[in-house]
Design a protein around this motif. Structure first.
Motif, PDB file in Angstrom:
ATOM      1  N   HIS A   9       0.820  -1.214   0.000  1.00 23.36           N
ATOM      2  CA  HIS A   9       0.000   0.000   0.000  1.00 23.36           C
ATOM      3  C   HIS A   9       0.850   1.259   0.000  1.00 23.36           C
ATOM      4  O   HIS A   9       0.388   2.334  -0.419  1.00 23.36           O
ATOM      5  CB  HIS A   9      -0.946  -0.005   1.203  1.00 23.36           C
ATOM      6  CG  HIS A   9      -0.241   0.210   2.512  1.00 23.36           C
ATOM      7  ND1 HIS A   9       0.009   1.452   3.044  1.00 23.36           N
ATOM      8  CD2 HIS A   9       0.281  -0.689   3.390  1.00 23.36           C
ATOM      9  CE1 HIS A   9       0.645   1.321   4.205  1.00 23.36           C
ATOM     10  NE2 HIS A   9       0.826   0.041   4.434  1.00 23.36           N
ATOM     11  N   HIS A  10       2.124   1.153   0.445  1.00 19.99           N
ATOM     12  CA  HIS A  10       2.954   2.354   0.521  1.00 19.99           C
ATOM     13  C   HIS A  10       3.679   2.675  -0.782  1.00 19.99           C
ATOM     14  O   HIS A  10       4.312   3.723  -0.893  1.00 19.99           O
ATOM     15  CB  HIS A  10       3.994   2.199   1.648  1.00 19.99           C
ATOM     16  CG  HIS A  10       4.924   1.037   1.471  1.00 19.99           C
ATOM     17  ND1 HIS A  10       4.623  -0.219   1.943  1.00 19.99           N
ATOM     18  CD2 HIS A  10       6.128   0.932   0.850  1.00 19.99           C
ATOM     19  CE1 HIS A  10       5.613  -1.049   1.648  1.00 19.99           C
ATOM     20  NE2 HIS A  10       6.532  -0.378   0.979  1.00 19.99           N
ATOM     21  N   ASP A  31       8.242  18.078   8.107  1.00 20.50           N
ATOM     22  CA  ASP A  31       9.516  17.484   8.507  1.00 20.50           C
ATOM     23  C   ASP A  31       9.511  15.963   8.352  1.00 20.50           C
ATOM     24  O   ASP A  31      10.465  15.367   7.836  1.00 20.50           O
ATOM     25  CB  ASP A  31       9.840  17.843   9.964  1.00 20.50           C
ATOM     26  CG  ASP A  31      10.518  19.200  10.094  1.00 20.50           C
ATOM     27  OD1 ASP A  31      10.612  19.917   9.083  1.00 20.50           O
ATOM     28  OD2 ASP A  31      10.952  19.532  11.211  1.00 20.50           O
ATOM     29  N   TYR A  32       8.433  15.324   8.799  1.00 21.83           N
ATOM     30  CA  TYR A  32       8.415  13.858   8.750  1.00 21.83           C
ATOM     31  C   TYR A  32       8.387  13.362   7.306  1.00 21.83           C
ATOM     32  O   TYR A  32       8.913  12.278   7.006  1.00 21.83           O
ATOM     33  CB  TYR A  32       7.235  13.299   9.552  1.00 21.83           C
ATOM     34  CG  TYR A  32       5.894  13.365   8.871  1.00 21.83           C
ATOM     35  CD1 TYR A  32       5.469  12.345   8.017  1.00 21.83           C
ATOM     36  CD2 TYR A  32       5.033  14.448   9.069  1.00 21.83           C
ATOM     37  CE1 TYR A  32       4.236  12.390   7.385  1.00 21.83           C
ATOM     38  CE2 TYR A  32       3.810  14.511   8.447  1.00 21.83           C
ATOM     39  CZ  TYR A  32       3.402  13.486   7.600  1.00 21.83           C
ATOM     40  OH  TYR A  32       2.181  13.546   6.972  1.00 21.83           O
ATOM     41  N   GLU A  33       7.814  14.164   6.397  1.00 16.61           N
ATOM     42  CA  GLU A  33       7.786  13.765   4.991  1.00 16.61           C
ATOM     43  C   GLU A  33       9.172  13.885   4.353  1.00 16.61           C
ATOM     44  O   GLU A  33       9.575  13.038   3.555  1.00 16.61           O
ATOM     45  CB  GLU A  33       6.766  14.607   4.232  1.00 16.61           C
ATOM     46  CG  GLU A  33       5.325  14.298   4.639  1.00 16.61           C
ATOM     47  CD  GLU A  33       4.324  15.227   3.979  1.00 16.61           C
ATOM     48  OE1 GLU A  33       3.278  14.726   3.518  1.00 16.61           O
ATOM     49  OE2 GLU A  33       4.579  16.452   3.946  1.00 16.61           O
ATOM     50  N   LYS A  49       6.392   5.850   6.980  1.00 13.44           N
ATOM     51  CA  LYS A  49       5.760   7.053   7.526  1.00 13.44           C
ATOM     52  C   LYS A  49       5.638   6.971   9.053  1.00 13.44           C
ATOM     53  O   LYS A  49       5.996   7.928   9.749  1.00 13.44           O
ATOM     54  CB  LYS A  49       4.380   7.278   6.905  1.00 13.44           C
ATOM     55  CG  LYS A  49       3.690   8.532   7.457  1.00 13.44           C
ATOM     56  CD  LYS A  49       2.236   8.633   7.058  1.00 13.44           C
ATOM     57  CE  LYS A  49       2.101   9.065   5.618  1.00 13.44           C
ATOM     58  NZ  LYS A  49       0.696   9.347   5.254  1.00 13.44           N
ATOM     59  N   PRO A  50       5.159   5.833   9.620  1.00 17.15           N
ATOM     60  CA  PRO A  50       5.097   5.758  11.095  1.00 17.15           C
ATOM     61  C   PRO A  50       6.467   5.939  11.758  1.00 17.15           C
ATOM     62  O   PRO A  50       6.573   6.597  12.803  1.00 17.15           O
ATOM     63  CB  PRO A  50       4.532   4.352  11.357  1.00 17.15           C
ATOM     64  CG  PRO A  50       3.800   4.005  10.101  1.00 17.15           C
ATOM     65  CD  PRO A  50       4.609   4.616   8.996  1.00 17.15           C
ATOM     66  N   LEU A  51       7.507   5.357  11.143  1.00 24.71           N
ATOM     67  CA  LEU A  51       8.854   5.488  11.707  1.00 24.71           C
ATOM     68  C   LEU A  51       9.313   6.936  11.670  1.00 24.71           C
ATOM     69  O   LEU A  51       9.875   7.450  12.647  1.00 24.71           O
ATOM     70  CB  LEU A  51       9.835   4.605  10.933  1.00 24.71           C
ATOM     71  CG  LEU A  51      11.316   4.752  11.316  1.00 24.71           C
ATOM     72  CD1 LEU A  51      11.534   4.434  12.789  1.00 24.71           C
ATOM     73  CD2 LEU A  51      12.191   3.866  10.434  1.00 24.71           C
ATOM     74  N   ALA A  52       9.082   7.617  10.546  1.00 27.85           N
ATOM     75  CA  ALA A  52       9.482   9.024  10.434  1.00 27.85           C
ATOM     76  C   ALA A  52       8.776   9.866  11.488  1.00 27.85           C
ATOM     77  O   ALA A  52       9.387  10.735  12.127  1.00 27.85           O
ATOM     78  CB  ALA A  52       9.168   9.542   9.031  1.00 27.85           C
TER      79      ALA A  52
END
Length: 229
Positions: A9-10, A31-33, A49-52
């Motif tokens: 899905h990612h 920032d996370y992106e 994305k969750p890790l970032a």
């Protein structure tokens, strides 16, 4: 339908994020992106994305993530040593590029670049670090060195060692820099005293102490601007 189910899905998310960056640049991304984009190559086959978001939450911002130690980064679930080293490389590259803006230029004309370099290198340090910037006769930045590292609120500094290093690199002037991990850039009594001691130790050798900067998370204090030097 089977092909769709087999597609992570990612996968589409990565393409869309890259396209947004290519179209609008880094200012259009959180920032996370930006952190996601950087980590795509370090972790190629996983939704990161969750890790970032976890990294930003733990270390405060993008600068805090890249400035964190390898050991601290590896405490975050999903970060291995290779990924942590990649993040440290990003911090080192950022500091090197900031230094290039000030190196071999008179500090008066490159003061903002000098501050940017010091902040990039030191504002997220978890312990106090004492750095000396060495200047030549034309007040151009020749080099800088971390003289000492200490605890959260203290780094031992030996004035004779500061002067010895200045003589060794044939510096005509120096700028003292240290960080306050607490974020409060108010000079302490110890800060004032060590500055005076270094100034006095430098005078017999005609080495000028131009300033003493204190780097905090959000702001920077200058002894010269405060009338303390």
């Amino acid at each position: 339908m089977a092909d769709k189910a087999a597609t992570p899905h990612h996968a589409g998310h990565r393409d869309r994020l890259r396209a947004r960056f290519a179209r609008a640049g880094g200012d259009a991304l959180a920032d996370y992106e930006l952190l996601e984009l950087f980590l795509f190559r370090s972790i190629p086959q996983k939704d990161i994305k969750p890790l970032a978001k976890d990294l930003i939450a733990k270390f405060g911002d993008l600068g805090g993530v890249t400035a964190a130690s390898i050991e601290k980064l590896c405490e975050v679930k999903g970060v291995g040593e290779a990924t942590a080293i990649d993040l440290k490389l990003l911090h080192a590259a950022s500091a090197r590029m900031a230094l290039e803006g000030a190196l071999d230029k008179p500090v008066i004309s490159s003061w903002s670049s000098l501050i940017t370099y010091c902040r990039t290198a030191m504002q997220h340090e978890p312990v106090e670090q004492f750095r000396v910037l060495f200047l030549d006769k034309k007040n151009r930045l020749m080099a800088d060195e971390v003289i000492s590292k200490g605890t959260v609120d203290q780094a031992p500094v030996y004035p004779r060692e500061v002067v010895k290093r200045a003589l060794a690199v044939e510096a005509s002037a120096i700028i003292l820099v240290h960080n306050h991990p607490s974020g409060d850039v108010t000079p302490s009594a110890a800060d004032v005293e060590i500055t005076k001691t270094i100034v006095d130790a430098s005078k017999p050798f005609n080495i000028v102490v131009h300033d003493h900067l204190i780097i905090g998370r959000q702001t920077t204090a200058s002894f010269k601007s405060l009338g303390l030097l």
